[in-house]
Design an enzyme around this catalytic site. Structure first.
Site, PDB file in Angstrom:
ATOM      1  N   CYS A  48      66.971  32.705  77.682  1.00  0.00           N
ATOM      2  CA  CYS A  48      65.757  33.247  77.062  1.00  0.00           C
ATOM      3  C   CYS A  48      66.038  34.252  75.943  1.00  0.00           C
ATOM      4  CB  CYS A  48      64.882  33.899  78.122  1.00  0.00           C
ATOM      5  SG  CYS A  48      64.510  32.804  79.482  1.00  0.00           S
ATOM      6  N   ASP A  72      57.392  25.125  87.987  1.00  0.00           N
ATOM      7  CA  ASP A  72      57.039  25.799  86.741  1.00  0.00           C
ATOM      8  C   ASP A  72      55.551  26.141  86.794  1.00  0.00           C
ATOM      9  OD1 ASP A  72      56.609  26.731  84.181  1.00  0.00           O
ATOM     10  OD2 ASP A  72      57.789  25.152  83.215  1.00  0.00           O
ATOM     11  N   ARG A  91      57.001  29.731  68.070  1.00  0.00           N
ATOM     12  CA  ARG A  91      57.564  29.642  69.426  1.00  0.00           C
ATOM     13  C   ARG A  91      56.581  30.260  70.412  1.00  0.00           C
ATOM     14  NH1 ARG A  91      61.297  28.413  72.825  1.00  0.00           N
ATOM     15  NH2 ARG A  91      61.810  29.799  74.534  1.00  0.00           N
ATOM     16  N   LEU A  92      56.411  29.579  71.558  1.00  0.00           N
ATOM     17  CA  LEU A  92      55.692  30.154  72.697  1.00  0.00           C
ATOM     18  C   LEU A  92      56.768  30.685  73.622  1.00  0.00           C
ATOM     19  CD1 LEU A  92      53.256  27.168  73.511  1.00  0.00           C
ATOM     20  CD2 LEU A  92      53.098  28.866  71.663  1.00  0.00           C
ATOM     21  N   GLU A 104      56.204  36.122  83.456  1.00  0.00           N
ATOM     22  CA  GLU A 104      57.603  36.323  83.855  1.00  0.00           C
ATOM     23  C   GLU A 104      58.059  35.286  84.889  1.00  0.00           C
ATOM     24  OE1 GLU A 104      59.932  39.084  83.108  1.00  0.00           O
ATOM     25  OE2 GLU A 104      61.209  37.727  84.235  1.00  0.00           O
ATOM     26  N   ARG A 141      53.876  28.115  84.706  1.00  0.00           N
ATOM     27  CA  ARG A 141      53.344  28.658  83.457  1.00  0.00           C
ATOM     28  C   ARG A 141      52.099  27.899  83.001  1.00  0.00           C
ATOM     29  NH1 ARG A 141      58.786  28.745  80.001  1.00  0.00           N
ATOM     30  NH2 ARG A 141      59.035  26.804  81.149  1.00  0.00           N
TER      31      ARG A 141
HETATM   32 ZN   LIG Z   1      65.167  33.917  81.217  1.00  0.00          ZN
END
Ligand SMILES: [Zn+2]
Length: 235
Positions: A97, A156, A79-80, A122, A158
Site C-alpha cells: 500500500c 474484501d 487512484r482509489l 482500513e 471495501r
Molecule cells: Zn496495506
C-alpha cells in the site's frame, strides 16, 4: 370525501415507494457526504489540493487530493486508495500500500493533473485492530483471506460507493485508474464513472509481502505479475 381518500392513498403509495431501496446497486446506494473544506497540501512530489469530506452515516472523514485541472471532462489519472495505516504511515513491508500511495502521487504530479481519493476503510474494511488480529493469524500460517474468514469477515469488505459523491463534487466524470484490482474498475463503471483505461501499479514487491501478493492475485483476482505489467490497458 372520495377525492380526499384517493389523495390520501396516492400520498401513502408515494411515501411507500420512496422508502424502497434496491441494495448493492450504486445507483440506489447513495452515500450522503458533506464537503467540509479544501486547502493546499505541499508534498515531495508537488503541491496538491486537499478536499475534506464527511460521510454522514458513519462519521468517517475522507480526503481527495487533486493536482492541476480535473473538472474539464477529460479522463483524469486517478487512484482509489483505501487507508492502510501500517503501509501508508508505518513503513510496513507486509503489503504494497505505501509503495502504491507514493507511486500514485508521484505519477499524478508528473502527469500534471489527477486525483487520489484516500478512503477510510482500513484493512480492506475490517478496521485496524481486526487487521492486527488477522496479521497475528497470518504469523501462524494463514493467508490474508483465510485470516479474515476465521475472524468472521469477508475477504474484501471495501465499498466504493463513497467515491461517487466525492468525484461528482470535484467535477470528475471519467478516470484513467491506477490499480491492479478489477473490482475497482467494475465498481466505478457500475456507478456511472467509466474507466477509460487501467494503469497497472505494481510496486514494492519484497520477500515479506510475496505470499500476500500471491494470495491477492490467486484468491482476490488482482492483476499482478509480468502479464499485467503493460503500460496501459483498456478494461
Ligand atoms: Zn496495506
Amino acid at each position: 370525501m372520495i377525492i380526499g381518500l384517493t389523495r390520501l392513498l396516492t400520498l401513502l403509495l408515494h411515501y411507500h415507494s420512496s422508502q424502497i431501496r434496491i441494495p448493492f446497486r450504486y445507483q440506489e446506494h447513495p452515500v450522503p457526504v458533506v464537503f467540509v473544506a479544501a486547502s493546499q497540501l505541499p508534498t515531495p512530489f508537488g503541491v496538491f489540493t486537499m478536499h475534506g469530506f464527511l460521510e454522514e452515516a458513519t462519521g468517517k472523514e475522507h480526503v481527495a487530493l487533486t493536482f492541476g485541472t480535473v473538472a474539464d471532462g477529460e479522463p483524469v489519472l486517478g487512484r482509489l486508495h483505501s487507508e492502510c495505516l501500517t503501509g501508508d504511515a508505518l513503513f510496513s513491508l507486509r503489503c504494497d500500500c505505501g509503495f502504491q500511495l507514493e507511486g500514485a502521487l508521484r505519477a499524478i504530479a508528473e502527469e500534471g493533473r489527477g486525483v487520489l481519493l484516500y478512503l477510510r476503510q482500513e484493512g480492506r474494511g475490517i478496521g485496524l485492530l481486526n487487521k492486527i488480529r488477522a496479521y497475528e493469524l497470518q504469523d501462524g500460517g494463514a493467508d490474508t483471506v483465510e485470516a479474515n474468514e476465521r475472524l468472521g469477515f469477508g475477504a474484501d469488505m471495501r465499498d466504493y460507493a463513497i467515491c461517487l459523491p466525492m468525484l461528482k463534487h470535484l467535477g470528475i466524470s471519467s478516470l484513467k485508474l491506477m490499480t491492479n484490482n478489477p473490482r475497482k474498475v467494475k465498481a466505478l463503471g457500475d456507478m456511472g464513472i467509466p474507466v477509460a483505461n487501467r494503469v497497472p501499479l505494481q510496486l514494492g514487491h519484497n520477500p515479506h509481502n510475496s505470499k500476500y501478493l500471491a494470495t491477492k492475485a490467486g484468491k482476490l483476482g488482482h492483476m499482478l505479475g509480468k502479464l499485467h505489467q503493460g503500460e496501459v490497458e483498456r478494461p
